[in-house]
Design a protein around this motif. Structure first.
Motif, short mmCIF file in Angstrom:
data_model
loop_
_atom_site.label_atom_id
_atom_site.label_comp_id
_atom_site.label_asym_id
_atom_site.label_seq_id
_atom_site.Cartn_x
_atom_site.Cartn_y
_atom_site.Cartn_z
N UNK A 198 0.74 -1.14 0.51
CA UNK A 198 -0.08 -0.28 0.11
C UNK A 198 0.95 1.45 0.25
N UNK A 199 1.79 1.42 0.94
CA UNK A 199 2.76 2.82 0.85
C UNK A 199 3.96 2.12 -0.04
N UNK A 200 4.32 1.49 -0.93
CA UNK A 200 4.47 1.51 -2.35
C UNK A 200 4.20 1.91 -3.21
N UNK A 201 3.28 1.61 -3.38
CA UNK A 201 1.89 2.47 -4.77
C UNK A 201 1.68 3.34 -4.48
N UNK A 202 0.71 3.63 -3.15
CA UNK A 202 0.01 4.92 -3.20
C UNK A 202 0.24 5.92 -3.70
N UNK A 216 -10.35 5.12 9.41
CA UNK A 216 -9.86 5.01 11.12
C UNK A 216 -8.55 6.31 10.41
N UNK A 217 -7.85 6.01 9.14
CA UNK A 217 -6.95 7.11 8.92
C UNK A 217 -6.16 7.34 7.87
N UNK A 218 -6.54 9.09 7.60
CA UNK A 218 -6.36 8.72 5.68
C UNK A 218 -5.19 9.35 5.93
N UNK A 219 -3.75 8.82 5.17
CA UNK A 219 -2.67 9.14 5.45
C UNK A 219 -2.21 9.35 3.54
N UNK A 220 -1.43 11.18 3.92
CA UNK A 220 -0.90 10.95 2.01
C UNK A 220 0.63 10.40 2.24
N UNK A 221 0.72 10.22 1.54
CA UNK A 221 2.53 8.93 1.18
C UNK A 221 3.41 10.44 0.58
N UNK A 222 4.07 11.05 1.05
CA UNK A 222 4.95 12.21 1.47
C UNK A 222 6.35 11.48 0.89
#
Lengths: 266, 259
Positions: A198-202, A216-222
Motif C-alpha cells: 500500500x505504501x509503495x504504490x499509493x 480510521x486514517x487517511x494518510x498522504x504518502x509523501x
C-alpha cells in the motif's frame, strides 16, 4: 471522481446479523491512486464490491462522476484477486481482453488495436492466441490487467490483485501497475492487506478499522513520485510511513475505533 | 520403437479384446452348436442380406430418424428448461420436488401412456425417446448453470455482459461440461427407448424387426439385429466424442494443466 458517503453494509442471514461496514466516507479524486488497507476480515472486499455496484449497500451511497452507482457502472473496470477464476477459460487471451469491448460496441478495427496495445503494455504481445490456463499465475493476472486497461475505464478497482502470486512476480506487477498509472492516469482504488504494498504504490493510504468498519486514517504518502522497489523501500520515510500504518492496523484489531497509542506522528 | 511397431501395438490394444471375444464365441459355437446361439460367421453371412437391402430404407432409416428427432427434442428442451430453472432460485425451489418425482419414473413405463395419448405413429416414438432422454440433460444443465463461478459471474457483470450476451458468453459455456455429460447419458437412454418403443407397437424399425425375427424363429437374423444396434450405439458414441472434443477442448486441457 469517486465519492463514497455513509456507506453501510449489514449482512443478514439465518438469524445472524453481521455489520460489515458501519459508515465509510471516502473521496477519490480524478487520477488518484489510493490504496485501502485494514485488518483481515474488516470488509475490504465488501467495500470494493459495493463501490463496483456488485453489492447493494444497506445505507449510504457511492457516486461515480456524479452518478449514483446502483449496479456495475459503465466506465469501471475491476481486477480480482482470483485471476484463475476471473478469466474465461474457453476464450483465448485476446478474446478475453476483447470481450468487454465487444459488449461496449467498440468498432472492430479499434477493438483489435486496443487489445494489441493493452497486451503489449503488460508484456504479453505474443501470448494473444494462448488460453489463460496455459499461462503462469502472474501472466494470467497481467491478462486481467490488460483487459481492464483496454476497457479504457474512468475508474479501476483492484481487489488484492497481487496477493496470489509469488514475491518476485508481485514486485514486477506492482511496477507494471505504477507504469500504467503514470502513463494513463486512471483513477485507481486498490484494496490490499499488505501494508508495504500500500505504501509503495499509493499516493494516499486509507486505513480501515476492524469490523464494523469505519475509515480510521487517511494518510498522504509523501514519498518521491517515482517509486523504485529498492530505493523507495530503503527510504527511511518509507519505514516511518509503514510503521505508522501498521500501528493503526494493530490498534484497530485490538480496540476498534480508537486511535493507536504510541504511534509516531506521520 | 518404430512407427510401424507403435501402430501395430495401438491396433492390438484397440482391436485385441473384440477379436478375442469373437474368436471365443466362434470356438464355443463349434464346440457346442446351438440353434439359439449361431456362430459369428452365420450372423455375418445374413447381416448384409437382412439390413443392407430393402430394410435399410424401411427399418434402419426410420429408426435412426426417430432416434435423432427424439434426442434433439430432448436436448433442446432440456437445455432451455434447465437454463431457465438453473438461473432462477425461485423456479428451482418450485420445480425440484416435481422433477425428482418424474425423474424417478422409469421411462419405458410411459410407453403405454404415450401410446394412448399420441397414437402409434412416429410421433409416439419420438415422444417416448424425448421423455426419457430429457432428464439427464435437464438435471445436468440445472447443476451446470447453478455452478457458474461467482468471480467469473462478477467479472461478466462488471464488463457489461447482460441478458442474451451473458447467456451466450458466460452461462452456457461455463455449464457446457455438465451439459455435455448430460447429453452423453441421454444418448444411450435414447437408443434404449427407441428399441423399446418399436417393440411395443410398430410396423417398422430395428426393434420391431428384431422381435419379428424372434417370433418367426429366424435366429441368426435376430442376432444380426442385436449386432446392428450395438454398432449404431458405438458409432453414435464416437461421433459424440468428436463433438465433445470440439466443444470442450478448453475444459480437458484446463484439467490436465491443473492436475
Amino acid at each position: 471522481m469517486l465519492e463514497i458517503t455513509g456507506l453501510r453494509k449489514v449482512y443478514e442471514g439465518r438469524g445472524r446479523v453481521v455489520e460489515a461496514l458501519r459508515g465509510i466516507d471516502l473521496t477519490v479524486e480524478r487520477g488518484e491512486l489510493v490504496c485501502v488497507v485494514g485488518p483481515s476480515g474488516c470488509g475490504k472486499t465488501t467495500l470494493l464490491k459495493c463501490v463496483a455496484g456488485l453489492l447493494a449497500p444497506t445505507a449510504g451511497q457511492v457516486r461515480l462522476a456524479g452518478r449514483v452507482v446502483d449496479g456495475p457502472p459503465p466506465g469501471m473496470a475491476v481486477v480480482f484477486q482470483e485471476y484463475g477464476r476471473s478469466l474465461f477459460p474457453w476464450l483465448t487471451v485476446s478474446q478475453n481482453v476483447e470481450l468487454p469491448l465487444r459488449e461496449k460496441r467498440v468498432p472492430g478495427p479499434r477493438r483489435t488495436a486496443l487489445v494489441q496495445q493493452a497486451l503489449a503494455a503488460v508484456g504479453l504481445a505474443d501470448a494473444g492466441s494462448a488460453h489463460p490456463w496455459q499461462l503462469s499465475g502472474g501472466m494470467q493476472q497481467r491478462v486481467a490487467i490488460a483487459r481492464a486497461v483496454a476497457y479504457e475505464p474512468q475508474v479501476l478497482l483492484m481487489d488484492e490483485p497481487f496477493a496470489a502470486v509469488d514475491a518476485q512476480t508481485r514486485a514486477d506487477l506492482e511496477d507494471l501497475l505504477l507504469g500504467l498509472w503514470h502513463r494513463l492516469g486512471i483513477t485507481t482504488m486498490l484494496v490490499t492487506h499488505d501494508i508495504d504494498e500500500a505504501v509503495y504504490l499509493a499516493r494516499r493510504v486509507v486505513v480501515l478499522s476492524a469490523a464494523p468498519t469505519v475509515v480510521q486514517e487517511d494518510l498522504h504518502v509523501d514519498l518521491p513520485h517515482d517509486r523504485d522497489q529498492i530505493i523507495t523501500r530503503s527510504d527511511p520515510r518509507f519505514a516511518e510511513l509503514r510503521a505508522h500504518v501498521y500501528g493503526h492496523i494493530r490498534a484497530a484489531k485490538t480496540d476498534p475505533g480508537r486511535p493507536p497509542a504510541g504511534t509516531m506522528k506521520a | 520403437m518404430s512407427r510401424a511397431a507403435r501402430l501395430m501395438l495401438g491396433a492390438l490394444r484397440v482391436l485385441g479384446l473384440p477379436v478375442l471375444l469373437v474368436a471365443g464365441w466362434w470356438a464355443w459355437s463349434v464346440w457346442r452348436p446351438s440353434f439359439y446361439v449361431p456362430s459369428p460367421q452365420r450372423i455375418a453371412a445374413v447381416f448384409g442380406d437382412v439390413w443392407l437391402t430393402a430394410r435399410l430404407g424401411d427399418d434402419v432409416l426410420p429408426s435412426l430418424v426417430r432416434l435423432l428427432a427424439g434426442y434433439v427434442l430432448a436436448a433442446l428442451l432440456g437445455v432451455a428448461l434447465g437454463t431457465a430453472i438453473g438461473l432462477s432460485g425461485r423456479l428451482r425451489a418450485a420445480t425440484e420436488p416435481a422433477l425428482e418425482f418424474f425423474r424417478a419414473i422409469p421411462p419405458p413405463v410411459l410407453v403405454p401412456l404415450i401410446m394412448l395419448v399420441a397414437g402409434l405413429d412416429t410421433a409416439m416414438k419420438v415422444l417416448v425417446i424425448a421423455s426419457g432422454a430429457i432428464w439427464p440433460v435437464l438435471l445436468n444443465t440445472i447443476e451446470g448453470v447453478r455452478a457458474v463461478d461467482e468471480v467469473l459471474s462478477d467479472t461478466a457483470r462488471v464488463y457489461g455482459l447482460r441478458g442474451p450476451a451473458r447467456l451466450r458468453r458466460l452461462v452456457l459455456p461455463a455449464a457446457s461440461p455438465q451439459i455435455m455429460a448430460g447429453l452423453r447419458q441421454a444418448l444411450s437412454i435414447a437408443i434404449i427407448l427407441m428399441v423399446i418403443a418399436e417393440m411395443f407397437a410398430s410396423t417398422s424399425g430395428i426393434g420391431h424387426t428384431v422381435v419379428l425375427f424372434q417370433r418367426q424363429f429366424q435366429i441368426p437374423e435376430m442376432w444380426s439385429g442385436i449386432v446392428l444396434l450395438g454398432l449404431v450405439g458405438f458409432l453414435l458414441s464416437l461421433a459424440f466424442r468428436a463433438l465433445e472434443r470440439r466443444v470442450l477442448h478448453w475444459h480437458w486441457h484446463q484439467r490436465e494443466t491443473h492436475a
